[in-house]
Write a protein that holds these residues in place. Structure first.
Motif, PDB file in Angstrom:
ATOM      1  N   VAL A 118       0.842  -1.187   0.000  1.00  9.27           N
ATOM      2  CA  VAL A 118       0.000   0.000   0.000  1.00  9.27           C
ATOM      3  C   VAL A 118       0.877   1.236   0.000  1.00  9.27           C
ATOM      4  N   ALA A 119       1.943   1.206   0.799  1.00 12.27           N
ATOM      5  CA  ALA A 119       2.851   2.345   0.895  1.00 12.27           C
ATOM      6  C   ALA A 119       4.210   1.842   1.346  1.00 12.27           C
ATOM      7  N   HIS A 120       5.241   2.581   0.984  1.00 14.71           N
ATOM      8  CA  HIS A 120       6.571   2.281   1.493  1.00 14.71           C
ATOM      9  C   HIS A 120       7.376   3.570   1.579  1.00 14.71           C
ATOM     10  N   ILE A 121       8.393   3.540   2.414  1.00 18.27           N
ATOM     11  CA  ILE A 121       9.236   4.718   2.591  1.00 18.27           C
ATOM     12  C   ILE A 121       9.990   4.972   1.293  1.00 18.27           C
ATOM     13  N   ALA A 122      10.074   6.224   0.903  1.00 11.80           N
ATOM     14  CA  ALA A 122      10.754   6.607  -0.336  1.00 11.80           C
ATOM     15  C   ALA A 122      12.249   6.317  -0.219  1.00 11.80           C
ATOM     16  N   ASP A 123      12.852   5.904  -1.334  1.00 12.72           N
ATOM     17  CA  ASP A 123      14.275   5.591  -1.366  1.00 12.72           C
ATOM     18  C   ASP A 123      15.151   6.826  -1.455  1.00 12.72           C
ATOM     19  N   ASN A 124      14.626   7.901  -2.015  1.00 12.76           N
ATOM     20  CA  ASN A 124      15.428   9.125  -2.114  1.00 12.76           C
ATOM     21  C   ASN A 124      14.563  10.335  -1.762  1.00 12.76           C
ATOM     22  N   PRO A 125      15.202  11.451  -1.401  1.00 13.83           N
ATOM     23  CA  PRO A 125      14.455  12.611  -0.920  1.00 13.83           C
ATOM     24  C   PRO A 125      13.583  13.305  -1.965  1.00 13.83           C
ATOM     25  N   ASN A 126      13.748  12.975  -3.242  1.00 15.45           N
ATOM     26  CA  ASN A 126      12.929  13.597  -4.289  1.00 15.45           C
ATOM     27  C   ASN A 126      11.735  12.735  -4.672  1.00 15.45           C
ATOM     28  N   GLU A 127      11.576  11.616  -3.987  1.00 14.72           N
ATOM     29  CA  GLU A 127      10.530  10.658  -4.316  1.00 14.72           C
ATOM     30  C   GLU A 127       9.472  10.673  -3.223  1.00 14.72           C
ATOM     31  N   GLU A 153       2.812  26.039  14.335  1.00 15.21           N
ATOM     32  CA  GLU A 153       4.063  25.326  14.103  1.00 15.21           C
ATOM     33  C   GLU A 153       4.544  25.573  12.685  1.00 15.21           C
ATOM     34  N   GLN A 154       5.867  25.631  12.515  1.00 13.96           N
ATOM     35  CA  GLN A 154       6.487  25.796  11.196  1.00 13.96           C
ATOM     36  C   GLN A 154       7.147  24.470  10.825  1.00 13.96           C
ATOM     37  N   ILE A 155       6.839  23.911   9.656  1.00 11.25           N
ATOM     38  CA  ILE A 155       7.384  22.631   9.222  1.00 11.25           C
ATOM     39  C   ILE A 155       8.172  22.835   7.938  1.00 11.25           C
ATOM     40  N   LEU A 156       9.380  22.302   7.906  1.00  9.79           N
ATOM     41  CA  LEU A 156      10.210  22.341   6.704  1.00  9.79           C
ATOM     42  C   LEU A 156      10.163  20.981   6.021  1.00  9.79           C
ATOM     43  N   ASP A 157      10.360  20.970   4.697  1.00 12.60           N
ATOM     44  CA  ASP A 157      10.324  19.726   3.938  1.00 12.60           C
ATOM     45  C   ASP A 157      11.342  18.721   4.472  1.00 12.60           C
ATOM     46  N   CYS A 158      12.496  19.203   4.923  1.00 12.73           N
ATOM     47  CA  CYS A 158      13.525  18.293   5.429  1.00 12.73           C
ATOM     48  C   CYS A 158      13.112  17.638   6.746  1.00 12.73           C
ATOM     49  N   ASP A 159      12.071  18.144   7.413  1.00  8.81           N
ATOM     50  CA  ASP A 159      11.572  17.552   8.656  1.00  8.81           C
ATOM     51  C   ASP A 159      10.631  16.375   8.390  1.00  8.81           C
ATOM     52  N   CYS A 160      10.311  16.134   7.143  1.00 11.01           N
ATOM     53  CA  CYS A 160       9.276  15.161   6.796  1.00 11.01           C
ATOM     54  C   CYS A 160       9.861  13.863   6.243  1.00 11.01           C
ATOM     55  N   ASP A 161       9.335  12.733   6.731  1.00  7.67           N
ATOM     56  CA  ASP A 161       9.580  11.461   6.062  1.00  7.67           C
ATOM     57  C   ASP A 161       8.748  11.479   4.790  1.00  7.67           C
ATOM     58  N   ARG A 162       9.209  10.742   3.772  1.00  6.95           N
ATOM     59  CA  ARG A 162       8.486  10.701   2.502  1.00  6.95           C
ATOM     60  C   ARG A 162       8.069   9.265   2.218  1.00  6.95           C
ATOM     61  N   TYR A 163       6.846   9.103   1.698  1.00  7.86           N
ATOM     62  CA  TYR A 163       6.291   7.787   1.421  1.00  7.86           C
ATOM     63  C   TYR A 163       5.777   7.714  -0.005  1.00  7.86           C
ATOM     64  N   VAL A 164       5.985   6.559  -0.609  1.00  8.93           N
ATOM     65  CA  VAL A 164       5.441   6.289  -1.932  1.00  8.93           C
ATOM     66  C   VAL A 164       4.121   5.555  -1.718  1.00  8.93           C
ATOM     67  N   VAL A 165       3.035   6.165  -2.161  1.00  4.79           N
ATOM     68  CA  VAL A 165       1.704   5.572  -2.058  1.00  4.79           C
ATOM     69  C   VAL A 165       1.104   5.633  -3.460  1.00  4.79           C
ATOM     70  N   PRO A 166       1.225   4.539  -4.220  1.00  5.56           N
ATOM     71  CA  PRO A 166       0.832   4.575  -5.631  1.00  5.56           C
ATOM     72  C   PRO A 166      -0.578   5.090  -5.895  1.00  5.56           C
ATOM     73  N   VAL A 167      -1.536   4.801  -5.036  1.00  6.39           N
ATOM     74  CA  VAL A 167      -2.912   5.240  -5.297  1.00  6.39           C
ATOM     75  C   VAL A 167      -3.118   6.728  -5.041  1.00  6.39           C
ATOM     76  N   PHE A 168      -2.140   7.397  -4.426  1.00  6.05           N
ATOM     77  CA  PHE A 168      -2.267   8.822  -4.124  1.00  6.05           C
ATOM     78  C   PHE A 168      -1.427   9.686  -5.043  1.00  6.05           C
ATOM     79  N   LYS A 169      -1.284   9.293  -6.299  1.00 11.27           N
ATOM     80  CA  LYS A 169      -0.541  10.135  -7.238  1.00 11.27           C
ATOM     81  C   LYS A 169      -1.232  11.488  -7.327  1.00 11.27           C
TER      82      LYS A 169
END
Length: 193
Positions: free
Chosen positions: A55-64, A82-98
């Motif tokens: 269903v989802a998996h952690i992205a392999d690179n920061p641009n994914e 709160e202020q959130i920066l992109d570098c503070d976020c884990d990234r996930y690949v979820v194919p159904v949420f393109k």
């Protein structure tokens, strides 16, 4: 695309000669529907059946992938600023949420039963200029008191929206549009049972 000629690939398969790990990784990178187990052993289905696909998996690179915002959208009370920066976020690949711009967790019960605490919603950011709301759809609103996940309906005038909870125990309230700093349409949900 995988770094092998057809003849070389065919010869390796025919002679049951090992294909290098880098070649296997390239095959799976360019052809994600191929079942890795079948590729290595020749057993099972050649392609991944929908039920076997993660269903989802952690992205392999920061641009994914899609960033998971490390705060929750309140379905009930407001939160602190709160202020959130992109570098503070884990990234996930979820194919159904393109097409989703970010993921965010749900906190509180005001949107229950549609959304529960711990759900993760996928959001599509909308432009604040020339705002067009699809009434009765669920949005994540970034306000001066924190993110909210709510259903929106027309307000008493063009400068307000009516913010509505699915849980009947929470009263609707009006919110001035100029107090909404970012808005995103909820396009999907991930829920653990």
């Amino acid at each position: 695309s995988v770094g092998m000629s057809n003849a070389s690939f065919g010869k390796s398969l025919k002679n049951k000669k090992a294909i290098g790990t880098d070649k296997l990784e390239n095959i799976l990178k360019y052809y994600p529907d191929i079942n890795p187990s079948w590729l290595l052993t020749g057993k099972g289905n050649m392609v991944i059946i929908e039920d076997e696909r993660p269903v989802a998996h952690i992205a392999d690179n920061p641009n994914e992938g899609i960033p998971l915002i490390p705060i929750s959208a309140m379905a009930g009370a407001f939160t602190s600023d709160e202020q959130i920066l992109d570098c503070d976020c884990d990234r996930y690949v979820v194919p159904v949420f393109k097409g989703a711009d970010y993921l965010i967790g749900v906190k509180g019960v005001s949107m229950h039963p549609r959304f529960s605490p711990g759900d993760i919603v996928a959001c599509k950011r909308l432009p604040m200029t020339d705002m067009f709301f699809q009434w009765n759809k669920v949005y994540v609103l970034d306000t001066d008191q924190g993110p909210l996940i709510k259903r929106l309906k027309p307000g008493s005038d063009k400068e307000h929206v009516l913010v509505v909870s699915d849980n009947q125990e929470y009263d609707p309230f009006e919110l001035a549009i100029n107090k909404i700093y970012h808005v995103a349409l909820v396009i999907g949900v991930i829920r653990l049972e």
